[in-house]
Scaffold this motif. Sequence first.
Motif, PDB file in Angstrom:
ATOM      1  N   MET A 122       5.281   1.260  -2.018  1.00 18.49           N
ATOM      2  CA  MET A 122       4.629   0.981  -0.820  1.00 18.49           C
ATOM      3  C   MET A 122       5.386   1.462   0.492  1.00 18.49           C
ATOM      4  N   LYS A 123       4.637   1.817   1.457  1.00 21.66           N
ATOM      5  CA  LYS A 123       5.448   2.353   2.522  1.00 21.66           C
ATOM      6  C   LYS A 123       5.230   1.289   3.517  1.00 21.66           C
ATOM      7  N   THR A 124       6.453   0.972   4.377  1.00 20.78           N
ATOM      8  CA  THR A 124       6.256  -0.090   5.474  1.00 20.78           C
ATOM      9  C   THR A 124       6.796   0.695   6.698  1.00 20.78           C
ATOM     10  N   ARG A 125       6.033   0.770   7.680  1.00 17.82           N
ATOM     11  CA  ARG A 125       6.094   1.033   9.028  1.00 17.82           C
ATOM     12  C   ARG A 125       7.493   0.218   9.593  1.00 17.82           C
ATOM     13  N   PRO A 126       8.216   0.890  10.530  1.00 21.13           N
ATOM     14  CA  PRO A 126       9.284   0.339  10.968  1.00 21.13           C
ATOM     15  C   PRO A 126       9.120  -0.851  11.762  1.00 21.13           C
ATOM     16  N   GLY A 127       7.958  -1.037  12.683  1.00 23.75           N
ATOM     17  CA  GLY A 127       7.420  -2.195  13.206  1.00 23.75           C
ATOM     18  C   GLY A 127       7.366  -3.486  12.098  1.00 23.75           C
ATOM     19  N   ILE A 128       6.562  -3.199  11.057  1.00 22.74           N
ATOM     20  CA  ILE A 128       6.138  -3.886  10.071  1.00 22.74           C
ATOM     21  C   ILE A 128       7.489  -4.729   9.377  1.00 22.74           C
ATOM     22  N   CYS A 129       8.526  -3.797   9.019  1.00 28.75           N
ATOM     23  CA  CYS A 129       9.713  -3.961   8.562  1.00 28.75           C
ATOM     24  C   CYS A 129      10.534  -4.954   9.286  1.00 28.75           C
ATOM     25  N   GLN A 130      10.501  -4.555  10.647  1.00 30.99           N
ATOM     26  CA  GLN A 130      11.278  -5.533  11.388  1.00 30.99           C
ATOM     27  C   GLN A 130      10.730  -7.106  11.625  1.00 30.99           C
ATOM     28  N   LYS A 131       9.398  -7.192  11.486  1.00 31.05           N
ATOM     29  CA  LYS A 131       8.840  -8.180  11.415  1.00 31.05           C
ATOM     30  C   LYS A 131       8.673  -9.284  10.301  1.00 31.05           C
ATOM     31  N   LYS A 132       9.051  -8.511   9.203  1.00 27.93           N
ATOM     32  CA  LYS A 132       9.118  -9.393   7.827  1.00 27.93           C
ATOM     33  C   LYS A 132      10.458  -9.785   7.573  1.00 27.93           C
ATOM     34  N   ARG A 133      10.394 -10.887   6.843  1.00 26.75           N
ATOM     35  CA  ARG A 133      11.609 -11.653   6.382  1.00 26.75           C
ATOM     36  C   ARG A 133      12.282 -10.580   5.329  1.00 26.75           C
ATOM     37  N   ARG A 134      13.384 -10.388   5.285  1.00 28.16           N
ATOM     38  CA  ARG A 134      14.217  -9.698   4.466  1.00 28.16           C
ATOM     39  C   ARG A 134      15.076 -10.536   3.472  1.00 28.16           C
TER      40      ARG A 134
ATOM     41  N   ASP B  28       1.815 -20.655  -0.925  1.00 28.11           N
ATOM     42  CA  ASP B  28       0.397 -21.149  -1.191  1.00 28.11           C
ATOM     43  C   ASP B  28      -0.597 -19.904  -1.613  1.00 28.11           C
ATOM     44  N   THR B  29      -0.094 -18.778  -1.271  1.00 26.73           N
ATOM     45  CA  THR B  29      -0.817 -17.477  -1.774  1.00 26.73           C
ATOM     46  C   THR B  29      -0.202 -16.783  -2.711  1.00 26.73           C
ATOM     47  N   PRO B  30      -0.693 -15.779  -3.407  1.00 26.98           N
ATOM     48  CA  PRO B  30      -0.169 -15.049  -4.399  1.00 26.98           C
ATOM     49  C   PRO B  30       0.567 -13.859  -3.836  1.00 26.98           C
ATOM     50  N   LEU B  31       1.853 -13.944  -4.028  1.00 29.93           N
ATOM     51  CA  LEU B  31       2.735 -12.737  -3.333  1.00 29.93           C
ATOM     52  C   LEU B  31       3.484 -12.044  -4.349  1.00 29.93           C
ATOM     53  N   ARG B  32       4.032 -10.892  -4.151  1.00 25.94           N
ATOM     54  CA  ARG B  32       4.827 -10.147  -4.909  1.00 25.94           C
ATOM     55  C   ARG B  32       5.981  -9.467  -4.104  1.00 25.94           C
ATOM     56  N   ALA B  33       7.126  -9.196  -4.761  1.00 27.08           N
ATOM     57  CA  ALA B  33       8.074  -8.529  -3.872  1.00 27.08           C
ATOM     58  C   ALA B  33       8.163  -7.255  -4.183  1.00 27.08           C
ATOM     59  N   TYR B  34       8.503  -6.394  -3.254  1.00 27.92           N
ATOM     60  CA  TYR B  34       8.944  -5.054  -3.406  1.00 27.92           C
ATOM     61  C   TYR B  34       9.989  -4.572  -2.414  1.00 27.92           C
ATOM     62  N   LYS B  35      10.651  -3.449  -2.695  1.00 30.90           N
ATOM     63  CA  LYS B  35      11.706  -2.873  -2.227  1.00 30.90           C
ATOM     64  C   LYS B  35      11.319  -2.007  -1.066  1.00 30.90           C
ATOM     65  N   CYS B  36      11.930  -2.211   0.191  1.00 30.55           N
ATOM     66  CA  CYS B  36      11.593  -1.814   1.224  1.00 30.55           C
ATOM     67  C   CYS B  36      12.193  -0.057   1.329  1.00 30.55           C
ATOM     68  N   ALA B  37      11.691   0.955   1.587  1.00 31.32           N
ATOM     69  CA  ALA B  37      12.304   2.237   1.824  1.00 31.32           C
ATOM     70  C   ALA B  37      13.032   2.417   3.032  1.00 31.32           C
ATOM     71  N   LEU B  38      12.768   1.489   4.078  1.00 25.27           N
ATOM     72  CA  LEU B  38      13.249   1.657   5.148  1.00 25.27           C
ATOM     73  C   LEU B  38      14.895   0.713   5.096  1.00 25.27           C
TER      74      LEU B  38
END
Length: 61
Positions: free
Chosen positions: A1-13, A28-38
């Motif tokens: 999954m490609k994450t844009r820099p602006g999105i990466c900065q906003k997401k919890r790491r 509360d919602t189904p979530l999954r983890a992924y490794k960010c390329a950035l």
Amino acid sequence: MKTRPGICQKKRRFDTREAAEAVAVAADTPLRAYKCALCRRFHLTSRTKGLRVPRVADERP
């Protein structure tokens, strides 16, 4: 999954996949983890488009 820099900065790491998945299980919602390329850390997403779901073997007697 490609994450844009602006999105990466906003997401919890998360440092590890296990830490991210522990939070995902409690959500509360189904979530999954992924490794960010950035940032090379883990984020959570609710997206499933294109995700391969493992087939379950048919258990008929």
